[in-house]
Write an enzyme that holds these catalytic residues in place. Structure first.
Site, PDB file in Angstrom:
ATOM      1  N   TYR A 142       0.824  -1.204   0.000  1.00 20.64           N
ATOM      2  CA  TYR A 142       0.000   0.000   0.000  1.00 20.64           C
ATOM      3  C   TYR A 142       0.862   1.260   0.000  1.00 20.64           C
ATOM      4  O   TYR A 142       0.455   2.290  -0.527  1.00 20.64           O
ATOM      5  CB  TYR A 142      -0.905   0.025   1.237  1.00 20.64           C
ATOM      6  CG  TYR A 142      -2.192  -0.747   1.076  1.00 20.64           C
ATOM      7  CD1 TYR A 142      -2.175  -2.121   0.902  1.00 20.64           C
ATOM      8  CD2 TYR A 142      -3.416  -0.094   1.093  1.00 20.64           C
ATOM      9  CE1 TYR A 142      -3.354  -2.828   0.763  1.00 20.64           C
ATOM     10  CE2 TYR A 142      -4.596  -0.789   0.953  1.00 20.64           C
ATOM     11  CZ  TYR A 142      -4.562  -2.160   0.794  1.00 20.64           C
ATOM     12  OH  TYR A 142      -5.738  -2.846   0.645  1.00 20.64           O
ATOM     13  N   LYS A 193       3.642 -15.423   3.267  1.00 17.63           N
ATOM     14  CA  LYS A 193       3.874 -16.205   2.037  1.00 17.63           C
ATOM     15  C   LYS A 193       5.380 -16.392   1.939  1.00 17.63           C
ATOM     16  O   LYS A 193       6.043 -16.007   0.962  1.00 17.63           O
ATOM     17  CB  LYS A 193       3.282 -15.429   0.844  1.00 17.63           C
ATOM     18  CG  LYS A 193       3.288 -16.149  -0.478  1.00 17.63           C
ATOM     19  CD  LYS A 193       2.296 -17.298  -0.568  1.00 17.63           C
ATOM     20  CE  LYS A 193       2.480 -18.064  -1.858  1.00 17.63           C
ATOM     21  NZ  LYS A 193       1.689 -19.323  -1.901  1.00 17.63           N
ATOM     22  N   ASP A 225      -2.376 -18.460   1.275  1.00 13.39           N
ATOM     23  CA  ASP A 225      -3.324 -19.228   0.450  1.00 13.39           C
ATOM     24  C   ASP A 225      -3.999 -20.307   1.291  1.00 13.39           C
ATOM     25  O   ASP A 225      -5.208 -20.516   1.229  1.00 13.39           O
ATOM     26  CB  ASP A 225      -2.641 -19.802  -0.810  1.00 13.39           C
ATOM     27  CG  ASP A 225      -1.304 -20.460  -0.541  1.00 13.39           C
ATOM     28  OD1 ASP A 225      -0.776 -20.367   0.589  1.00 13.39           O
ATOM     29  OD2 ASP A 225      -0.757 -21.078  -1.483  1.00 13.39           O
ATOM     30  N   ASP A 249      -6.127  -7.193   4.147  1.00 12.41           N
ATOM     31  CA  ASP A 249      -7.245  -6.596   3.427  1.00 12.41           C
ATOM     32  C   ASP A 249      -8.121  -7.691   2.827  1.00 12.41           C
ATOM     33  O   ASP A 249      -9.342  -7.700   2.982  1.00 12.41           O
ATOM     34  CB  ASP A 249      -6.708  -5.677   2.319  1.00 12.41           C
ATOM     35  CG  ASP A 249      -7.821  -5.072   1.491  1.00 12.41           C
ATOM     36  OD1 ASP A 249      -8.797  -4.575   2.093  1.00 12.41           O
ATOM     37  OD2 ASP A 249      -7.742  -5.101   0.246  1.00 12.41           O
ATOM     38  N   ASP A 253     -12.094  -9.328   4.251  1.00 13.98           N
ATOM     39  CA  ASP A 253     -13.343  -9.365   3.470  1.00 13.98           C
ATOM     40  C   ASP A 253     -13.908 -10.780   3.508  1.00 13.98           C
ATOM     41  O   ASP A 253     -15.108 -10.983   3.689  1.00 13.98           O
ATOM     42  CB  ASP A 253     -13.106  -8.947   2.010  1.00 13.98           C
ATOM     43  CG  ASP A 253     -13.468  -7.485   1.762  1.00 13.98           C
ATOM     44  OD1 ASP A 253     -13.318  -6.672   2.703  1.00 13.98           O
ATOM     45  OD2 ASP A 253     -13.895  -7.153   0.637  1.00 13.98           O
TER      46      ASP A 253
HETATM   47  C1  IPM Z   1     -10.349  -1.529   3.753  1.00 12.86           C
HETATM   48  C2  IPM Z   1     -10.619  -0.970   2.397  1.00 12.86           C
HETATM   49  C3  IPM Z   1      -9.477  -0.037   2.018  1.00 12.86           C
HETATM   50  C4  IPM Z   1      -8.204  -0.863   1.979  1.00 12.86           C
HETATM   51  C5  IPM Z   1      -9.678   0.721   0.696  1.00 12.86           C
HETATM   52  C6  IPM Z   1     -10.984   1.472   0.669  1.00 12.86           C
HETATM   53  C7  IPM Z   1      -8.521   1.619   0.395  1.00 12.86           C
HETATM   54  O1  IPM Z   1     -10.798  -1.991   1.461  1.00 12.86           O
HETATM   55  O2  IPM Z   1     -10.291  -0.749   4.730  1.00 12.86           O
HETATM   56  O3  IPM Z   1     -10.215  -2.749   3.877  1.00 12.86           O
HETATM   57  O4  IPM Z   1      -7.877  -1.479   0.947  1.00 12.86           O
HETATM   58  O5  IPM Z   1      -7.514  -0.890   2.986  1.00 12.86           O
HETATM   59 MN    MN Z   2     -10.689  -3.972   2.272  1.00 12.21          MN
END
Ligand code: IPM
Ligand code: MN
Length: 360
Positions: A142, A193, A225, A249, A253
């Site tokens: 990032y 990894k 993975d 990240d 999710d």
């Molecule tokens: C998160 C989001 C952010 C990230 C984006 C919106 C930049 O997906 O907070 O997980 O990738 O960190």
């Molecule tokens: Mn995210």
């Protein structure tokens, strides 16, 4: 306690869920005799439109001078399909993380029994899953050296992101992981990894050294993975996981969706300056203005905010109120049961929770 809170509602459904988060925050303050003041500031697409910067200096100042930041969401579809946009709303979020030194992102993945049927996983696999992902937030790809798409001397277009980490960055996030593990089931999984990436080999090397300082915690190592697979096969395996920015990240999710309650998960980001509390979901521009967005992740972010200041009774009452609203079927449409004739929107759910807190 006196608390100065910077309020960054951002884009999409952000302002609507923030309104409910602030209402709950105030109801708790009133109940427990705290003095909370708010200062709103611009962030995201909204801030680009108004002042041309997704995280303006004034917003930074307001955040820095606050005791905590309550953040909702940023993002706007008009930027998503435009890879050549010079400024993007997400840069505001990244600038905030970097400037406030928010290196530790704490993302709890909890299930709510009454919503297990919404999970894409089988009930017996997901019921009881309860883990925390500690995501490193200010390093890795990032923030590493980048090169935007450019045509090179051979006429070929190329681009670059660098997954750069230093030992102190790895060390401090691992220690956060161990602290959380000590307060929970004493099991830390370091996700990397290391079979391919040099940066991951640094993580593993540092972790193998630090692990010795925490003999009361069981440490294991898992390739990312494999971790992604394990999370859907056996999420109950995990207690605390710690990982780098990009892996965290992606895994969070996945973590949020397996619980069946993506709209319910809050997070905290902490580091060297003001901590930030925010839902893990995005700005859902399609839901904007329709009074259908689930405010619970924002409201639970307020619980995490109070808990950060050791105001645990305050946090517990918010959690109790949220659970009660779910049990009473006071739910936004995406988690409402078919048999419930009542319709509740963002505002009604927030108002019900405020009312519960007042009467408690
Ligand atoms: C998160 C989001 C952010 C990230 C984006 C919106 C930049 O997906 O907070 O997980 O990738 O960190
Ligand atoms: Mn995210």
């Amino acid at each position: 306690m006196k608390l100065k809170i910077a309020v960054l509602a951002g884009d999409g459904i952000g302002p609507e869920i923030m309104e409910q988060g602030v209402a709950v925050c105030s109801a708790i303050a009133e109940k427990f005799g705290h003095e909370v003041s708010y200062k709103e500031a611009l962030c995201g697409a909204h801030a680009i439109d108004e002042v041309g910067d997704p995280f303006p200096e004034e917003t930074f100042q307001i955040c820095e001078q606050a005791d905590a930041v309550l953040f909702a969401s940023v993002g706007d579809p008009k930027f998503d399909n435009n890879p050549s946009a010079k400024v993007r709303p997400e840069q505001g979020l990244l600038a905030m993380r970097k400037k406030l030194g928010l290196y530790a992102n704490i993302r709890p993945v909890e299930t709510f029994d009454c919503l297990i049927h919404k999970s894409p996983l089988k009930d017996e696999i997901v019921r009881g899953a309860d883990f925390i992902c500690i995501r490193e937030l200010t390093g890795g790809m990032y923030f590493g050296k980048k090169m935007e798409p450019t045509v090179n001397a051979d006429g070929i277009e190329e681009a670059l992101d660098t997954n750069y980490y230093t030992r102190p960055e790895v060390e401090r996030i691992l220690r956060v992981g161990y602290q959380y593990a000590r307060a929970r089931r004493r099991h830390l999984t370091v996700i990397d990894k290391a079979n391919v990436l040099a940066s991951s080999r640094l993580w593993r090397k540092v972790a193998q050294e630090i692990e010795k300082e925490y003999p009361d915690v069981t440490t294991d190592y898992m390739y990312v993975d494999n971790a992604a697979m394990r999370m859907i096969q056996d999420p109950k395996f995990f207690d605390v996981m710690v990982t780098e920015n990009t892996f965290g990240d992606i895994l969070t999710d996945e973590g949020s969706v397996i619980t069946g309650s993506m709209g319910l998960l809050p997070s905290a980001s902490t580091g060297s300056s003001t901590p930030v509390f925010e839902p893990i979901h995005g700005s859902w521009p399609q839901g904007r203005g329709l009074n259908i967005a689930n405010p619970l992740a924002q409201i639970l972010s307020v619980a995490m905010l109070y808990e950060y200041f050791d105001l645990n009774k305050e946090g517990a009452l918010i959690r109790e109120a949220v659970n009660a609203s779910l049990d009473a079927n006071v739910r936004t449409p995406e988690i409402q049961t078919e048999s419930c004739p009542e319709k509740y929107g963002t505002k009604e759910v927030g108002a019900w929770i405020v009312d519960y807190i007042r009467k408690a």
